[in-house]
Design an enzyme around this catalytic site. Sequence first.
Site, short mmCIF file in Angstrom:
data_model
loop_
_atom_site.label_atom_id
_atom_site.label_comp_id
_atom_site.label_asym_id
_atom_site.label_seq_id
_atom_site.Cartn_x
_atom_site.Cartn_y
_atom_site.Cartn_z
CB SER A 145 9.84 -55.43 -15.45
OG SER A 145 9.33 -54.19 -14.72
CE1 TYR A 158 5.89 -58.04 -15.58
CE2 TYR A 158 6.45 -56.77 -14.03
CZ TYR A 158 6.09 -57.39 -15.47
OH TYR A 158 6.96 -56.09 -16.13
#
Length: 254
Positions: A145, A158
Site C-alpha cells: 500500500s 495497517y
Amino acid sequence: MSDRMINKIVLVTGGGAGIGQAACHAFAREGARLVVSDIDPASGSATVDAIRNDGGDAHFVQADVSKAADVKAMVDQCIETYGQLDCAFNNAGIEGDVAVPITEALEETWDRVLDVNLKSVFLCMKYQLMHMQQRGTGSIVNTASIAGLVGGTFGAAYFASKHGVVGLTKAAAIEYGRAGIRVNAVCPGVIETDMADRSMGDNEKLQDVVRAQYPLRRFGRAEEVAESVVWLCSDAASFVTGQSLAVDGGFVAT
C-alpha cells in the site's frame, strides 16, 4: 487481450472482491488458469463462476491465509488441480481500525491486522516458493500500500503491516532471485473498493480532502491496480524484482 499469461497457472488470494477480484478477471482475459482463494466462499465462488461464464478456467479454494494449514492446503490444491504454479498474487488484507490512535488501539486488533496483512504474505510465499524453486521459475506479487511507503496518523497496525510487506518483498526477491523467481509488490493508493467505503463512508467532505492530495485528483479503480499486477507477473517485467510499485495517482510523489 494479448495472451500475456497463456497457459500460466496463477493463484490469487482475496479474490472475492476489490483488487483481488479485478486481478482474477484480468489474468483470465490474458489466458491464465486460476486458483481463486478467499475466506468467504460465496464471493470467491462468484468470481470463479463469472470467469467460467466468460469461457475462462478457474477453481475456488476457501482459505484463511493467516493460518499455515489453510495456506499449505491452498497451494497443494493448486498443484493437484493444475500441476504447477507459475504466478501468485498475495492480496488478501484488512484495514483494521483506521481512526484509532495508538494509545487507544486494542492488542487483538493489532494482532489480527498483522496476521492477515503480513503473516499471511510470509505463509503464502513460504509454500509458493517451495514449488517454484523446484521448477526454477516463478513470479510473486504482494499487495502492500502507499501506507507501506509513507507514514500517517491513526491506523498504526495497517501502516506497520504494509511496511512489513515491502520489506518482506525485498528480502524474498534477494533470497530467491538466483532460483529464477521474481518477487514484487504493488502499493495502491485509495482505490474505489469496499475497503475505501468502510474507511470514508458517505463523507463527501472527507473524500474531497483526500482526493485533493492526489495529483490526478481522483481515486483509483481496482482494474488499474490489476493491470499493474498482471504486468509484474508477465514476461514483460522479466528484469523487475524487489520493487514496490506505487499505483497511486502520484500521491507519494507529492
